[in-house]
Structure formats: structure tokens, C-alpha cells
Scaffold this active site. Structure first.
Site, PDB file in Angstrom:
ATOM      1  N   ALA A 177      -9.902   0.008  13.611  1.00 46.79           N
ATOM      2  CA  ALA A 177     -10.904  -0.677  13.625  1.00 46.79           C
ATOM      3  C   ALA A 177     -10.213  -2.455  13.681  1.00 46.79           C
ATOM      4  CB  ALA A 177     -11.836  -0.602  12.401  1.00 46.79           C
ATOM      5  N   HIS A 230     -32.309   9.585  13.677  1.00 47.23           N
ATOM      6  CA  HIS A 230     -32.940   8.687  14.145  1.00 47.23           C
ATOM      7  C   HIS A 230     -33.678   7.659  13.406  1.00 47.23           C
ATOM      8  CE1 HIS A 230     -34.936   7.052  17.788  1.00 47.23           C
ATOM      9  NE2 HIS A 230     -36.149   7.031  17.243  1.00 47.23           N
ATOM     10  N   ALA A 237      14.763  -7.586  -4.198  1.00 49.90           N
ATOM     11  CA  ALA A 237      15.636  -6.616  -4.111  1.00 49.90           C
ATOM     12  C   ALA A 237      16.609  -6.144  -3.035  1.00 49.90           C
ATOM     13  CB  ALA A 237      14.694  -5.080  -4.622  1.00 49.90           C
ATOM     14  N   GLU A 247     -26.527   8.297  16.661  1.00 50.68           N
ATOM     15  CA  GLU A 247     -27.125   9.403  17.150  1.00 50.68           C
ATOM     16  C   GLU A 247     -26.630   9.242  18.738  1.00 50.68           C
ATOM     17  OE1 GLU A 247     -31.518   9.430  17.766  1.00 50.68           O
ATOM     18  OE2 GLU A 247     -31.685   7.274  17.367  1.00 50.68           O
ATOM     19  N   TYR A 271      -3.464  -3.499  -9.748  1.00 47.48           N
ATOM     20  CA  TYR A 271      -2.314  -2.510  -9.309  1.00 47.48           C
ATOM     21  C   TYR A 271      -1.156  -2.474 -10.139  1.00 47.48           C
ATOM     22  CZ  TYR A 271      -3.526  -1.787  -4.324  1.00 47.48           C
ATOM     23  OH  TYR A 271      -3.895  -1.227  -3.260  1.00 47.48           O
ATOM     24  N   SER A 285       0.824  -1.115  -0.074  1.00 48.81           N
ATOM     25  CA  SER A 285      -0.061  -0.187  -0.190  1.00 48.81           C
ATOM     26  C   SER A 285       0.769   1.313   0.038  1.00 48.81           C
ATOM     27  CB  SER A 285      -1.126   0.038   1.071  1.00 48.81           C
ATOM     28  OG  SER A 285      -1.862  -1.256   1.142  1.00 48.81           O
ATOM     29  N   GLY A 286       1.885   1.324   0.766  1.00 45.38           N
ATOM     30  CA  GLY A 286       2.726   2.518   0.953  1.00 45.38           C
ATOM     31  C   GLY A 286       3.724   2.746  -0.399  1.00 45.38           C
ATOM     32  N   CYS A 312      -6.151  -7.115   5.219  1.00 50.87           N
ATOM     33  CA  CYS A 312      -7.324  -6.293   5.252  1.00 50.87           C
ATOM     34  C   CYS A 312      -8.311  -6.715   4.217  1.00 50.87           C
ATOM     35  CB  CYS A 312      -6.969  -4.878   4.907  1.00 50.87           C
ATOM     36  SG  CYS A 312      -5.373  -4.229   5.232  1.00 50.87           S
ATOM     37  N   LYS A 333      -9.550 -10.774   4.451  1.00 52.71           N
ATOM     38  CA  LYS A 333      -9.908 -10.963   5.949  1.00 52.71           C
ATOM     39  C   LYS A 333     -11.299 -10.222   5.937  1.00 52.71           C
ATOM     40  CE  LYS A 333      -8.807  -8.134   8.746  1.00 52.71           C
ATOM     41  NZ  LYS A 333      -7.585  -7.193   9.358  1.00 52.71           N
ATOM     42  N   ARG A 390      -4.671  -5.567  23.524  1.00 56.52           N
ATOM     43  CA  ARG A 390      -3.725  -4.597  24.378  1.00 56.52           C
ATOM     44  C   ARG A 390      -3.461  -3.280  23.431  1.00 56.52           C
ATOM     45  NH1 ARG A 390       1.801  -4.252  24.179  1.00 56.52           N
ATOM     46  NH2 ARG A 390       1.963  -6.011  22.530  1.00 56.52           N
ATOM     47  N   VAL A 394      -8.400 -11.485  17.396  1.00 52.86           N
ATOM     48  CA  VAL A 394      -9.937 -11.191  17.517  1.00 52.86           C
ATOM     49  C   VAL A 394     -10.639 -11.546  16.276  1.00 52.86           C
ATOM     50  CG1 VAL A 394     -11.520  -9.426  18.442  1.00 52.86           C
ATOM     51  CG2 VAL A 394      -9.355  -9.980  19.653  1.00 52.86           C
ATOM     52  N   GLU A 395     -10.224 -10.822  15.222  1.00 55.90           N
ATOM     53  CA  GLU A 395     -10.893 -11.015  13.824  1.00 55.90           C
ATOM     54  C   GLU A 395     -10.993 -12.343  13.437  1.00 55.90           C
ATOM     55  OE1 GLU A 395      -9.851  -6.652  12.267  1.00 55.90           O
ATOM     56  OE2 GLU A 395      -8.444  -8.136  11.870  1.00 55.90           O
ATOM     57  N   TYR A 397      -5.643  -7.647  16.810  1.00 53.55           N
ATOM     58  CA  TYR A 397      -6.401  -7.322  15.665  1.00 53.55           C
ATOM     59  C   TYR A 397      -6.625  -8.812  15.016  1.00 53.55           C
ATOM     60  CZ  TYR A 397      -5.563  -2.487  15.375  1.00 53.55           C
ATOM     61  OH  TYR A 397      -5.584  -1.000  15.669  1.00 53.55           O
ATOM     62  N   CYS A 453      -1.764  -6.090   2.880  1.00 54.63           N
ATOM     63  CA  CYS A 453      -3.295  -5.912   2.819  1.00 54.63           C
ATOM     64  C   CYS A 453      -4.173  -6.294   1.946  1.00 54.63           C
ATOM     65  CB  CYS A 453      -3.474  -4.155   2.871  1.00 54.63           C
ATOM     66  SG  CYS A 453      -4.928  -3.545   3.144  1.00 54.63           S
ATOM     67  N   GLU A 490       8.612  -5.808  -6.606  1.00 54.90           N
ATOM     68  CA  GLU A 490       7.971  -6.753  -5.637  1.00 54.90           C
ATOM     69  C   GLU A 490       8.388  -8.360  -5.608  1.00 54.90           C
ATOM     70  OE1 GLU A 490       5.963  -8.266  -3.017  1.00 54.90           O
ATOM     71  OE2 GLU A 490       5.834  -6.277  -3.276  1.00 54.90           O
TER      72      GLU A 490
END
Length: 466
Positions: free
Chosen positions: A347, A441, A113, A446, A97, A13-14, A46, A49, A211, A187-188, A184, A41, A33
Site C-alpha cells: 500500500a 452495498h 554491535a 463491491e 517494545y 520489526s523483523g 510506517c 508517517k 516504478r 508520493v506519501e 512510496y 517502521c 539496538e
């Protein structure tokens, strides 16, 4: 030997964002790459998943549907169908990509590389391109962005465990899964496997999951985990894994044993710096990461930069993208922009998703006296089905200025809601600004603008220590 203005190691991504922005601003750019175009990701994080989280969510919605009048019979999940569909989508994204980079005029290299010196890169064969010849290129500037890889605990039998990379390619869904780690990933995936019908045990060494998150949020999540069919084993340390004819035995400190079909280690990640030849370029590392300056992701070598998971900063996909974008603009487009890294929303896509932005109560109390506002309620969509588990919302407010320092939520649509609130926290809106905003509402969101009564006041910790 080809020469470039900018060479990027790693097309995650970066790295991709940095390469594209630099190329759009006139730089001659190349990128290498070794494994997956799009990085962790897109391929092993991401995106796949989140697709699996959706699959688990559909199962819960089917189970709840009869309460809303739908004549739905119990159904079984087909793991192979999910994995094949997921793989098709990831292949499509890989192609996007590659196409995006080529359209930007960027030279693409496939392979491992590594530095020859501070201005020379050697690209050799990799798993993605085992037959590629070794070539060398030169670059005025080099960006190191190879990402990270999962790590296993150093315990006997660790070789029998899988890590997150493996979970996306299992031939079949294990009926019993023991997950080690409650960050992350742990739990996911606990929510994913439980939602698809597996018996899940979640083992973690701390007393609460997640944590680093707000303590009250962690406590609420700990109460929700068993409601989603997950057996929790807090404050337990795994000692060894034994392979049996019909599965595995995970031994815990204290003598307890979990019998399972799959041991999943969600025990952290480490930067992919091995084999980069950083020492040949003179790049300094510390504790297995590349230290960078606070102002920009510069290493100790003037023309070499590092972004994403290899650094000692934020290590999230959105922050890696922002780091890459900012760096490219600072190098090739002086007008630039800025991002508020300190209010990056986060998240955890659990069955009851967790989302947060800004300071936790514990962090804020070190510097501020606080007013804390909380709300807990049964989400409306659960009222007819009777599904257990309450939503939890929290605002952390500076008691003197009334600026909202942090917003935290567990419950349906929490990530979508917190993304909006991230604007409010970033722009330092006050509790009064929240209070004068009319709610939409009926929604869970809200509640953030109707929490009028303070739950408690917290003195600044530094004051209480005097």
C-alpha cells in the site's frame, strides 16, 4: 563472557519478532539496538508517517464538511501540536517494545554491535548509549537485522536537502516543499505536505510515479497528483541545489528552477551494513546487500542469518516480520508454518491511497494470456462535496484457468479492501468465485465482485514474440 543460543543485531520489526519467537520456544536470546527500539517502521517510517497521513486527511474532511451541512470555518494546521502528539505515541511504543522483549526473557544490549568472528559479537557505544562500555558476547547463531537508512543523490548541494528521517522532526512545516523521487516515500509525503497546506513540487526521473507498480495504476495516480495540489515534474533529473537567503533553488536538467523552502530527497534507502564487521565473520555481500537463500534467510556462513532490509529480497515491514518469525520457528520449533511472500499486499498511503496484491498486468502477461477487468468511478463520499478524482479498480485474471492473479486499487479505503482480497489471491480463487460473491452495498469494495464485463484480453507476451 555471556553466551546465548541466538543473538539478534537490530531491534526493528523483523529482529524483535525473531527474538521473541525464539525465546518463547526456549532459546537463550539477546538483542542489540543502537538507535531506536522498534526500528525504522515504529520510529521513522510506517507508524509516524501514517499518523501524519491522518492529519492531512482531517484537513480534507474539514474542507468537504460544509457540503454535508457542517458549519465549519477555514482553520489553520498547527504543526507543532501534530509533532508533539506523534512523539508521545512513538515514545509509548518504544516502551512497549522494550517491555515486551524483557517479559520474554530476552537480554537487551544498547549500542553498536559488530562481529569479532562468526560466533562473537562486540557491543560498543552508540548515539543511544554513548557512555556504555564495550562488551563481548558469544552466540551459537546470529541474526543480522539492522535495517536501512535513507540515501541522498550525489549532486552539488545535496547537503542542503532533508531525507525522510528528518521530515518527522522539522521544527516547522515548510510552506514550499520540493520532493525528489516518486516511490512510496515521495508520493506519501507529497500527499502529507499538500494536505497540510504546503505548496508541493514532485520531481521524478521516470515518466510515471511508483516504478514497479501496475502501469495502469501508475497512469491513474499521475492524473490524481495534480488534483491534490501537487505540481508534478516527470522525466526530470535534478542537477544541483543552491541555498538562498530565503530558501533554496532546485535546478533541473533542461534549465528549469524550483524555488522552495525545503528540498526533500526520497531517493531510496541502503542497508545498514557499514561497521558490522561482516568480513571478520566471513559473511558475503553483493551490491551492498546480504544475499540469502530462497528457502530461508541463511547467509554463506552456516550459523549467521539475515532478514529485512539488509537482504536482497522483499524489504517490507510485514515480510521482515514473517522472515523473522519463520526463521525462529525453523530453528527452535520444527513444526513451523509458512507465509505466501509472493502475494504480499502493498500500500501507498497517499491522499487517494494505492493498494495492490499479486501480479501486475505486465508481470502476468509474461507467462499468461490475460483477461483484464477494470472499473473507474467517483467515490460516493465525494459526490456531495464535488471533490475531484476517481477511484480505480483492476483485476488481472488468467484467461485459461480464470484464477485471479492480481488485484489493484486506488481510492478511499484501498489498503483495507486489498488486505481482504489478498486472501482470495493467495488461495488462487477464480473470477467465477468473485462473480458469485454478493456485494456489500453501497461500498467501493463491491465493485470487485460486480465487474462482469471484460475490459480487454491480453495474449501471453511469449506467444506474441514468436
Amino acid at each position: 563472557m555471556q553466551e546465548f543460543d541466538l543473538f539478534v543485531i537490530g531491534a526493528g520489526s523483523g529482529g524483535v519478532r525473531c527474538a521473541r519467537i525464539a525465546a518463547q520456544n526456549g532459546a537463550r536470546v539477546a538483542i542489540a539496538e543502537r538507535r531506536h527500539w522498534g526500528g525504522t517502521c515504529v520510529n521513522l517510517g510506517c507508524v509516524p508517517k501514517k499518523l501524519m497521513v491522518y492529519a492531512a486527511d482531517y484537513g480534507r474532511e474539514i474542507a468537504d464538511a460544509p457540503a454535508y451541512g457542517w458549519d465549519v470555518k477555514p482553520v489553520a494546521h498547527d504543526w507543532r501540536t501534530l509533532i508533539e502528539a506523534k512523539d508521545r505515541e512513538i515514545t509509548r511504543l518504544n516502551g512497549i517494545y522494550v517491555s515486551m522483549l524483557r517479559k520474554a526473557g530476552i537480554s537487551l544490549f544498547t549500542g553498536n554491535a559488530r562481529f569479532v568472528d562468526a560466533n562473537t559479537i562486540e557491543i560498543g557505544p552508540s548515539l543511544l548509549a554513548p557512555d556504555e562500555p564495550v562488551i563481548r558476547v558469544k552466540a551459537k547463531r546470529i541474526v543480522v537485522a539492522p535495517g536501512s537508512t535513507p540515501v541522498r543523490l550525489d549532486i552539488p548541494g545535496a547537503e542542503h536537502a532533508i531525507v525522510s528521517d528528518d521530515a518527522f522532526h522539522l521544527a516547522a512545516r515548510p510552506e514550499r516543499v520540493a520532493i525528489i523521487g516518486s516511490g512510496y516515500i515521495g508520493v506519501e509525503f507529497a500527499g502529507i505536505f499538500a494536505g497540510l497546506g504546503s505548496k508541493v513540487d514532485l520531481v521524478y526521473r521516470s515518466d510515471l510515479p511508483l516504478r514497479g507498480f501496475d502501469q495502469e495504476v501508475r497512469s491513474h495516480l499521475a492524473e490524481l497528483l495534480p488534483l491534490h495540489g501537487i505540481a508534478v515534474h516527470p522525466s526530470r533529473t535534478p542537477e544541483r541545489i543552491e541555498k538562498e537567503t530565503d530558501g533554496y533553488r532546485l535546478h533541473l536538467e533542461g534549465g528549469d528552477v524550483i524555488e522552495t523552502d525545503c528540498v526533500f530527497m526520497a531517493t531510496g534507502r541502503r542497508p545498514n551494513i557499514d561497521g558490522l564487521g561482516l568480513d571478520r565473520a566471513g559473511v558475503r555481500t553483493k551490491d551492498g546487500r546480504i544475499p540469502v537463500s530462497a528457502e530461508e534467510p541463511a547467509t554463506n556462513v552456516p550459523n549467521i542469518y539475515a532478514i529485512g532490509d539488509v537482504t536482497d529480497t522483499y524489504n517490507l515491514t510485514p515480510t521482515a516480520i514473517a522472515e523473522g518469525h519463520l526463521l525462529a520457528e525453523r530453528l527452535y520449533a520444527p513444526q513451523g508454518r509458512d507465509w505466501s511472500f509472493g502475494t504480499t499486499p502493498k500500500a501507498v498511503f497517499f491522499s487517494s491511497p494505492v493498494a495492490t496484491v499479486g501480479l501486475t498486468e505486465e508481470e502476468a502477461a509474461e507467462q499468461h494470456a490475460l483477461d483484464i477487468y477494470t472499473s473507474s468511478f467517483t467515490p460516493m463520499r465525494q459526490t456531495l462535496s464535488g471533490r475531484k478524482g476517481k477511484a480505480f479498480l483492476k483485476l488481472v485474471v488468467d484467461a485459461d484457468s480464470q484464477i485471479v492473479l492480481g488485484a489493484h486499487m486506488i481510492g478511499p479505503d484501498a489498503p483495507e479492501i486489498i488486505q481482504g482480497l489478498a486472501i482470495a489471491v493467495t488461495t488462487r480463487l477464480t473470477k467465477r468465485d468473485f462473480d458469485r460473491t454478493i456485494g456489500l452495498h453501497p461500498t467501493s469494495a463491491e465493485e470487485f465482485v460486480t465487474m462482469r464485463t471484460r475490459t480487454r484480453h491480453i495474449p501471453r507476451h511469449s506467444d506474441s514474440k514468436r
